[in-house]
Design a protein around this motif. Structure first.
Motif, PDB file in Angstrom:
ATOM      1  N   TYR A 125       0.858  -1.185   0.000  1.00 53.74           N
ATOM      2  CA  TYR A 125       0.000   0.000   0.000  1.00 53.74           C
ATOM      3  C   TYR A 125       0.890   1.229   0.000  1.00 53.74           C
ATOM      4  O   TYR A 125       1.817   1.328   0.800  1.00 53.74           O
ATOM      5  CB  TYR A 125      -0.918   0.004   1.228  1.00 53.74           C
ATOM      6  CG  TYR A 125      -1.860  -1.163   1.245  1.00 53.74           C
ATOM      7  CD1 TYR A 125      -3.082  -1.093   0.583  1.00 53.74           C
ATOM      8  CD2 TYR A 125      -1.522  -2.351   1.885  1.00 53.74           C
ATOM      9  CE1 TYR A 125      -3.952  -2.174   0.577  1.00 53.74           C
ATOM     10  CE2 TYR A 125      -2.387  -3.434   1.883  1.00 53.74           C
ATOM     11  CZ  TYR A 125      -3.590  -3.337   1.234  1.00 53.74           C
ATOM     12  OH  TYR A 125      -4.448  -4.405   1.230  1.00 53.74           O
ATOM     13  N   VAL A 126       0.635   2.160  -0.909  1.00 53.98           N
ATOM     14  CA  VAL A 126       1.471   3.345  -1.078  1.00 53.98           C
ATOM     15  C   VAL A 126       0.617   4.587  -0.913  1.00 53.98           C
ATOM     16  O   VAL A 126      -0.507   4.653  -1.415  1.00 53.98           O
ATOM     17  CB  VAL A 126       2.140   3.349  -2.475  1.00 53.98           C
ATOM     18  CG1 VAL A 126       2.971   4.588  -2.675  1.00 53.98           C
ATOM     19  CG2 VAL A 126       2.996   2.102  -2.661  1.00 53.98           C
ATOM     20  N   GLY A 127       1.148   5.584  -0.216  1.00 50.82           N
ATOM     21  CA  GLY A 127       0.460   6.858  -0.062  1.00 50.82           C
ATOM     22  C   GLY A 127       1.359   7.992  -0.517  1.00 50.82           C
ATOM     23  O   GLY A 127       2.558   7.811  -0.722  1.00 50.82           O
ATOM     24  N   ILE A 128       0.779   9.145  -0.694  1.00 55.56           N
ATOM     25  CA  ILE A 128       1.517  10.332  -1.120  1.00 55.56           C
ATOM     26  C   ILE A 128       1.362  11.388  -0.041  1.00 55.56           C
ATOM     27  O   ILE A 128       0.254  11.663   0.427  1.00 55.56           O
ATOM     28  CB  ILE A 128       0.988  10.860  -2.469  1.00 55.56           C
ATOM     29  CG1 ILE A 128       1.176   9.789  -3.543  1.00 55.56           C
ATOM     30  CG2 ILE A 128       1.702  12.143  -2.865  1.00 55.56           C
ATOM     31  CD1 ILE A 128       0.537  10.129  -4.857  1.00 55.56           C
ATOM     32  N   SER A 129       2.491  11.981   0.361  1.00 55.95           N
ATOM     33  CA  SER A 129       2.452  13.030   1.378  1.00 55.95           C
ATOM     34  C   SER A 129       3.605  14.000   1.141  1.00 55.95           C
ATOM     35  O   SER A 129       4.441  13.791   0.268  1.00 55.95           O
ATOM     36  CB  SER A 129       2.555  12.430   2.785  1.00 55.95           C
ATOM     37  OG  SER A 129       3.835  11.858   2.984  1.00 55.95           O
ATOM     38  N   THR A 130       3.642  15.050   1.924  1.00 50.89           N
ATOM     39  CA  THR A 130       4.751  15.999   1.880  1.00 50.89           C
ATOM     40  C   THR A 130       5.284  16.182   3.290  1.00 50.89           C
ATOM     41  O   THR A 130       4.644  15.797   4.272  1.00 50.89           O
ATOM     42  CB  THR A 130       4.309  17.370   1.340  1.00 50.89           C
ATOM     43  OG1 THR A 130       3.306  17.892   2.203  1.00 50.89           O
ATOM     44  CG2 THR A 130       3.783  17.270  -0.067  1.00 50.89           C
ATOM     45  N   GLN A 131       6.456  16.767   3.385  1.00 44.77           N
ATOM     46  CA  GLN A 131       7.025  17.067   4.686  1.00 44.77           C
ATOM     47  C   GLN A 131       7.835  18.346   4.604  1.00 44.77           C
ATOM     48  O   GLN A 131       8.273  18.748   3.536  1.00 44.77           O
ATOM     49  CB  GLN A 131       7.893  15.925   5.186  1.00 44.77           C
ATOM     50  CG  GLN A 131       9.152  15.699   4.356  1.00 44.77           C
ATOM     51  CD  GLN A 131       9.994  14.560   4.894  1.00 44.77           C
ATOM     52  OE1 GLN A 131       9.496  13.687   5.590  1.00 44.77           O
ATOM     53  NE2 GLN A 131      11.263  14.564   4.581  1.00 44.77           N
ATOM     54  N   CYS A 132       8.022  18.962   5.737  1.00 44.80           N
ATOM     55  CA  CYS A 132       8.817  20.183   5.823  1.00 44.80           C
ATOM     56  C   CYS A 132       9.673  20.078   7.088  1.00 44.80           C
ATOM     57  O   CYS A 132       9.309  20.601   8.141  1.00 44.80           O
ATOM     58  CB  CYS A 132       7.904  21.403   5.873  1.00 44.80           C
ATOM     59  SG  CYS A 132       8.813  22.960   5.894  1.00 44.80           S
ATOM     60  N   PRO A 133      10.807  19.374   7.012  1.00 49.30           N
ATOM     61  CA  PRO A 133      11.596  19.117   8.215  1.00 49.30           C
ATOM     62  C   PRO A 133      12.308  20.347   8.785  1.00 49.30           C
ATOM     63  O   PRO A 133      12.799  20.307   9.897  1.00 49.30           O
ATOM     64  CB  PRO A 133      12.610  18.073   7.753  1.00 49.30           C
ATOM     65  CG  PRO A 133      12.732  18.293   6.287  1.00 49.30           C
ATOM     66  CD  PRO A 133      11.379  18.767   5.825  1.00 49.30           C
ATOM     67  N   VAL A 134      12.349  21.464   8.070  1.00 48.83           N
ATOM     68  CA  VAL A 134      13.058  22.651   8.534  1.00 48.83           C
ATOM     69  C   VAL A 134      12.128  23.627   9.255  1.00 48.83           C
ATOM     70  O   VAL A 134      12.480  24.192  10.284  1.00 48.83           O
ATOM     71  CB  VAL A 134      13.760  23.356   7.344  1.00 48.83           C
ATOM     72  CG1 VAL A 134      14.435  24.629   7.803  1.00 48.83           C
ATOM     73  CG2 VAL A 134      14.770  22.431   6.700  1.00 48.83           C
ATOM     74  N   LYS A 136       9.210  24.674  11.568  1.00 48.74           N
ATOM     75  CA  LYS A 136       8.417  24.125  12.674  1.00 48.74           C
ATOM     76  C   LYS A 136       6.927  24.406  12.516  1.00 48.74           C
ATOM     77  O   LYS A 136       6.098  23.769  13.150  1.00 48.74           O
ATOM     78  CB  LYS A 136       8.923  24.684  13.999  1.00 48.74           C
ATOM     79  CG  LYS A 136      10.305  24.194  14.341  1.00 48.74           C
ATOM     80  CD  LYS A 136      10.781  24.730  15.664  1.00 48.74           C
ATOM     81  CE  LYS A 136      12.199  24.227  15.910  1.00 48.74           C
ATOM     82  NZ  LYS A 136      12.747  24.726  17.145  1.00 48.74           N
ATOM     83  N   ALA A 137       6.574  25.368  11.682  1.00 52.34           N
ATOM     84  CA  ALA A 137       5.160  25.691  11.460  1.00 52.34           C
ATOM     85  C   ALA A 137       4.481  24.658  10.565  1.00 52.34           C
ATOM     86  O   ALA A 137       3.270  24.660  10.435  1.00 52.34           O
ATOM     87  CB  ALA A 137       5.031  27.083  10.835  1.00 52.34           C
ATOM     88  N   GLY A 138       5.252  23.783   9.921  1.00 48.74           N
ATOM     89  CA  GLY A 138       4.674  22.772   9.047  1.00 48.74           C
ATOM     90  C   GLY A 138       4.524  23.262   7.623  1.00 48.74           C
ATOM     91  O   GLY A 138       5.101  24.272   7.232  1.00 48.74           O
ATOM     92  N   SER A 139       3.736  22.549   6.861  1.00 48.61           N
ATOM     93  CA  SER A 139       3.550  22.911   5.459  1.00 48.61           C
ATOM     94  C   SER A 139       2.132  22.567   5.034  1.00 48.61           C
ATOM     95  O   SER A 139       1.424  21.821   5.701  1.00 48.61           O
ATOM     96  CB  SER A 139       4.557  22.179   4.570  1.00 48.61           C
ATOM     97  OG  SER A 139       4.336  20.788   4.623  1.00 48.61           O
ATOM     98  N   SER A 140       1.740  23.102   3.913  1.00 43.98           N
ATOM     99  CA  SER A 140       0.442  22.824   3.328  1.00 43.98           C
ATOM    100  C   SER A 140       0.671  22.446   1.868  1.00 43.98           C
ATOM    101  O   SER A 140       1.461  23.086   1.181  1.00 43.98           O
ATOM    102  CB  SER A 140      -0.447  24.071   3.419  1.00 43.98           C
ATOM    103  OG  SER A 140      -1.677  23.835   2.801  1.00 43.98           O
ATOM    104  N   SER A 141       0.011  21.405   1.409  1.00 45.70           N
ATOM    105  CA  SER A 141       0.218  20.928   0.040  1.00 45.70           C
ATOM    106  C   SER A 141      -1.111  20.673  -0.648  1.00 45.70           C
ATOM    107  O   SER A 141      -2.085  20.300  -0.005  1.00 45.70           O
ATOM    108  CB  SER A 141       1.019  19.628   0.044  1.00 45.70           C
ATOM    109  OG  SER A 141       2.260  19.812   0.668  1.00 45.70           O
ATOM    110  N   ILE A 142      -1.112  20.862  -1.956  1.00 48.86           N
ATOM    111  CA  ILE A 142      -2.273  20.558  -2.780  1.00 48.86           C
ATOM    112  C   ILE A 142      -1.792  19.622  -3.891  1.00 48.86           C
ATOM    113  O   ILE A 142      -0.850  19.941  -4.615  1.00 48.86           O
ATOM    114  CB  ILE A 142      -2.880  21.833  -3.404  1.00 48.86           C
ATOM    115  CG1 ILE A 142      -3.386  22.760  -2.300  1.00 48.86           C
ATOM    116  CG2 ILE A 142      -3.994  21.471  -4.379  1.00 48.86           C
ATOM    117  CD1 ILE A 142      -3.839  24.107  -2.793  1.00 48.86           C
TER     118      ILE A 142
END
Length: 71
Positions: A36-45, A47-53
């Motif tokens: 099972y594979v999913g798609i996501s994003t990350q922002c390791p730098v 601390k406020a996080g990220s938003s993706s479309i």
């Protein structure tokens, strides 16, 4: 972005023109028969996080002919 697999390795690619693909990462493992594979994003730098479309997602069972180039 493109994700491809030869059943032993999963490769991730990106393209700026949908013609020339650059491999970003290889994931090699002893994968089970069903995966099972999913798609996501990350922002390791940040601390406020990220938003993706994600737009225009598609899934095909077509293999790439050149695994390294993602073609």
């Amino acid at each position: 972005m493109k994700i491809s697999s030869d059943t032993k390795t999963i490769a991730c690619y990106y393209s700026l023109d949908n013609q020339k693909w650059q491999m970003v990462r290889l994931h090699e493992n002893d994968y089970p028969e069903i995966l099972y594979v999913g798609i996501s994003t990350q922002c390791p730098v940040d601390k406020a996080g990220s938003s993706s479309i994600f737009e225009e997602l598609s899934l095909s069972q077509k293999s790439v002919t050149d695994f390294r180039l993602g073609k």
